[in-house]
Write an enzyme that holds these catalytic residues in place. Structure first.
Site, PDB file in Angstrom:
ATOM      1  N   ASP A   1       2.527  -5.037   8.213  1.00 44.03           N
ATOM      2  CA  ASP A   1       1.313  -4.238   8.135  1.00 44.03           C
ATOM      3  C   ASP A   1       0.127  -5.202   8.180  1.00 44.03           C
ATOM      4  O   ASP A   1      -0.151  -5.911   7.220  1.00 44.03           O
ATOM      5  CB  ASP A   1       1.348  -3.440   6.826  1.00 44.03           C
ATOM      6  CG  ASP A   1       0.027  -2.755   6.517  1.00 44.03           C
ATOM      7  OD1 ASP A   1      -0.930  -2.907   7.304  1.00 44.03           O
ATOM      8  OD2 ASP A   1      -0.040  -2.075   5.478  1.00 44.03           O
TER       9      ASP A   1
ATOM     10  N   CYS B   1      -4.531   2.330  -3.956  1.00 45.39           N
ATOM     11  CA  CYS B   1      -3.311   2.816  -3.302  1.00 45.39           C
ATOM     12  C   CYS B   1      -2.156   1.848  -3.475  1.00 45.39           C
ATOM     13  O   CYS B   1      -1.312   1.704  -2.588  1.00 45.39           O
ATOM     14  CB  CYS B   1      -3.534   3.071  -1.810  1.00 45.39           C
ATOM     15  SG  CYS B   1      -4.795   4.266  -1.485  1.00 45.39           S
TER      16      CYS B   1
ATOM     17  N   HIS C   1       0.861  -1.171   0.000  1.00 49.73           N
ATOM     18  CA  HIS C   1       0.000   0.000   0.000  1.00 49.73           C
ATOM     19  C   HIS C   1       0.904   1.230   0.000  1.00 49.73           C
ATOM     20  O   HIS C   1       1.996   1.201   0.547  1.00 49.73           O
ATOM     21  CB  HIS C   1      -0.805  -0.066   1.304  1.00 49.73           C
ATOM     22  CG  HIS C   1      -1.949   0.868   1.390  1.00 49.73           C
ATOM     23  ND1 HIS C   1      -1.805   2.162   1.791  1.00 49.73           N
ATOM     24  CD2 HIS C   1      -3.272   0.693   1.147  1.00 49.73           C
ATOM     25  CE1 HIS C   1      -2.990   2.741   1.806  1.00 49.73           C
ATOM     26  NE2 HIS C   1      -3.900   1.873   1.412  1.00 49.73           N
TER      27      HIS C   1
ATOM     28  N   GLN D   1      -4.920  -5.376   6.654  1.00 51.33           N
ATOM     29  CA  GLN D   1      -5.871  -6.239   5.948  1.00 51.33           C
ATOM     30  C   GLN D   1      -6.025  -7.602   6.607  1.00 51.33           C
ATOM     31  O   GLN D   1      -6.981  -8.319   6.325  1.00 51.33           O
ATOM     32  CB  GLN D   1      -5.419  -6.447   4.488  1.00 51.33           C
ATOM     33  CG  GLN D   1      -5.578  -5.221   3.625  1.00 51.33           C
ATOM     34  CD  GLN D   1      -7.026  -4.790   3.487  1.00 51.33           C
ATOM     35  OE1 GLN D   1      -7.955  -5.589   3.590  1.00 51.33           O
ATOM     36  NE2 GLN D   1      -7.221  -3.504   3.263  1.00 51.33           N
TER      37      GLN D   1
HETATM   38  C1  LIG Z   1      -2.577  -2.996   3.567  1.00 44.66           C
HETATM   39  C2  LIG Z   1      -2.947  -1.631   4.055  1.00 44.66           C
HETATM   40  N1  LIG Z   1      -2.023  -0.887   4.692  1.00 44.66           N
HETATM   41  C3  LIG Z   1      -2.333   0.334   5.163  1.00 44.66           C
HETATM   42  C4  LIG Z   1      -3.576   0.896   4.996  1.00 44.66           C
HETATM   43  C5  LIG Z   1      -3.837   2.274   5.515  1.00 44.66           C
HETATM   44  O1  LIG Z   1      -4.633   2.225   6.627  1.00 44.66           O
HETATM   45  P1  LIG Z   1      -5.192   3.568   7.320  1.00 44.66           P
HETATM   46  O2  LIG Z   1      -5.747   4.384   6.185  1.00 44.66           O
HETATM   47  O3  LIG Z   1      -6.223   3.094   8.264  1.00 44.66           O
HETATM   48  O4  LIG Z   1      -4.035   4.235   7.971  1.00 44.66           O
HETATM   49  C6  LIG Z   1      -4.567   0.154   4.355  1.00 44.66           C
HETATM   50  C7  LIG Z   1      -5.927   0.724   4.183  1.00 44.66           C
HETATM   51  O5  LIG Z   1      -6.465   0.849   3.122  1.00 44.66           O
HETATM   52  C8  LIG Z   1      -4.237  -1.129   3.861  1.00 44.66           C
HETATM   53  O6  LIG Z   1      -5.144  -1.858   3.206  1.00 44.66           O
END
Ligand SMILES: Cc1ncc(COP(=O)(O)O)c(C=O)c1O
Lengths: 411, 140
Positions: free
Chosen positions: A205, A369, A128, A208
């Site tokens: 991370d 993203c 992301h 998901q």
């Molecule tokens: C894999 C992953 N990392 C990070 C994020 C970002 O999360 P947040 O917008 O809650 O900070 C997302 C959210 O779409 C995600 O899917």
């Protein structure tokens, strides 16, 4: 004895917990299939939010009065719930943040003081943006080099290449537990173990993964792990950073402010102990408490039941969608969660998404993203349907019919 | 015709449609049928970065009027572009600067022109007006 876990989820009953699921969109019943972006919130969690503001809203860790104490207790109880859920060794290893992006930035910023020119950071090819940009910024600040762990056409990381990339120069490895664009479940146990062999730290991370899998911090032996509450039936704007105590002690604070200090004079400030060192200012108190309630809600349903129900939905939806001629699914890893990214030959995902929206079906379209993944497949984006335990096979049917209709209109 | 008259005509045409299906079908037909831009102008310089669909715009002055050509890789976006071009192209820069876009709302395509919808159309309108401003100064 064989237990059919699919039958253990009564989706019709569960749906009643989610007021939003009974609303209409464009005159059609809402079919919400954008769960990977944000999950919906059950009444049980909404009640906790309302209760907070109606009954014990107060600033925490500061007041001597009863409301402040009550709010502090509930907030700290939520931290313990989250600690237990993710099996962290200590409650102060759970830092409340505004979400995954914030959590990652705390680590990226902190690593500025550990890295030097020529050090290497590895990130997976399916990250992301929130996972890529902070590391690029870190590399700019320190002269460290960002290297990418490649993936194959199915959307699986090439573990051989990973092993080759790992050297004593590697200081940090980054990878999502589950890819938001492809649904791939990455082999993080292996990734963590091998990184540790060369002395590199690992940040996973879990944004998901948290709605589908319970990450066990101690068993994984992971250094950092991030979660956003809004993807696990909790509110937006709150999440966690798990960090091993030794790492969190080493890491410098990210923001200065109230709550994170022990002593302040104009000459010098000493920082508060964990977790407060990383929780400057008044936090999202209600959010933290509701995050805990969301974890309770999910556990009451049960993650084993959730996983097998969603797996069955995934298989059903995959089969249904693949019956549509010209439809291609991106992300066909053997290990994947209930996310389907697809395109129809000759059609733009935006067009398909626009028509589905008119039919009451909420999907995500675009690059999610994760532009590097789209570049890898050489496509402008995909349509992404992501399923939660409150979705049903009937909704999958509505999606498939909608896609067919869009295709007929557009081609 | 003046921009306002053209917009009124478009609103009237769309009022014949009963539902979104018909509107969309019309837009998709527009999107499919029109050659909107000369290939040589589909350059990166002319691209308007909307998050999801790509939009290209090219402007040229003919006499005292500004001619727009544009394209998109998404059909519905292209259909809306066709409508915008019908309303704004072949008009005087001063009139383009003044024109509003409320008619998109009236023909039931509001959601595509929402500033929060990442399809490039909002930036496209901004770009049309910027061209008009630029050519207006040239004309003065
Ligand atoms: C894999 C992953 N990392 C990070 C994020 C970002 O999360 P947040 O917008 O809650 O900070 C997302 C959210 O779409 C995600 O899917």
């Amino acid at each position: 004895m064989h237990i059919n876990l699919f039958a253990m989820i009564d989706a019709q009953k569960i749906r009643k917990d989610f007021p939003i699921l009974s609303r209409e969109v464009n005159g059609k019943p809402l079919v919400y299939l954008d769960n990977a972006a944000t999950s919906q919130t059950p009444q049980q969690v909404i009640d906790v939010i309302v209760d907070y503001y109606q009954n014990y809203n107060a600033n925490i860790h500061r007041g001597v009065h009863a409301l402040s104490q009550e709010a502090t207790d509930k907030y700290e109880q939520a931290r313990i719930k989250i600690q237990k859920h993710f099996n962290a060794d200590k409650a102060h290893e759970i830092i409340f943040t505004s979400g995954t992006t914030h959590s990652i930035n705390i680590v990226a910023n902190g690593f500025s003081s550990f890295l030097k020119k020529g050090d290497e950071i590895l990130v997976s090819a399916m990250e992301h943006h929130s996972n890529i940009v902070p590391w690029q910024m870190l590399c700019q600040r320190t002269g460290a080099v960002l290297k990418v762990i490649p993936m194959n056409q199915e959307g699986e990381l090439l573990m051989d290449s990973y092993q080759e990339l790992l050297t004593e120069k590697t200081k940090l490895v980054f990878c999502n537990h589950i890819s938001n664009a492809l649904g791939t479940i990455n082999p993080i146990e292996e990734i963590i173990e091998e990184a540790h062999q060369v002395g590199a730290a690992v940040l996973i991370d879990g944004a998901q993964a948290a709605p589908h899998i319970v990450g066990d911090m101690q068993k994984l032996d992971v250094d950092f792990y991030t979660v956003s509450a809004h993807k696990v039936c909790g509110p937006t704007g709150v999440g966690m950073l798990y960090g091993k105590e030794e790492w969190l002690n080493k890491l410098p604070p990210y923001q200065g402010g109230g709550e994170m200090i022990a002593e302040v004079t104009f000459e010098k400030t000493t920082y508060a102990d964990l977790p407060h060192k990383f929780e400057a200012g008044t936090p999202n108190i209600c959010g933290g408490i509701a995050f805990g309630a969301a974890i309770d809600y999910m556990n009451a349903i049960g993650f084993d039941a959730i996983a097998s129900y969603e797996h069955e939905l995934l298989e059903y939806a995959t089969e249904k969608l693949l019956q549509i001629e010209g439809l291609k699914i991106y992300g066909t890893a053997k290990e994947k969660t209930s996310v389907i990214s697809f395109n129809i030959e000759g059609l733009h995902p935006y067009d398909i998404g626009s028509i589905l929206d008119k039919l009451g079906v909420a999907v995500r379209t675009g690059h999610h993203c994760a532009q590097p993944i789209m570049d890898f497949y050489n496509i402008p984006g995909t349509v992404r349907a992501s399923f939660c335990f409150y979705n049903t096979k009937e909704e999958v049917d509505i999606l498939a019919e909608g896609v067919k209709r869009a295709k007929n209109m557009l081609l | 015709m003046q921009i306002q008259e053209i917009q009124n005509a478009i609103v009237e045409e769309f009022s014949m449609f009963d539902d979104w299906m018909q509107r969309y079908e019309y837009m998709i037909d527009l999107g499919k049928s029109l050659p909107l831009i000369d290939e040589q102008y589909k350059t990166d310089d002319n691209i308007i970065k909307g998050c999801q669909s790509k939009v290209w715009v090219h402007a040229e002055l003919e006499g005292d009027k500004l001619i727009f050509t544009a394209d998109s890789d998404a059909i519905i976006t292209k259909g809306i572009i066709a409508i915008l071009i019908r309303a704004f192209s072949n008009q005087k820069p001063a009139d383009i600067i003044e024109a509003d876009t409320a008619f998109i709302d009236e023909i039931g395509l509001k959601e595509h022109l929402s500033p929060t919808r990442a399809n490039g159309l909002v930036s496209m309108i901004k770009q049309l007006k910027l061209y008009a401003v630029a050519y207006q100064t040239q004309l003065n």
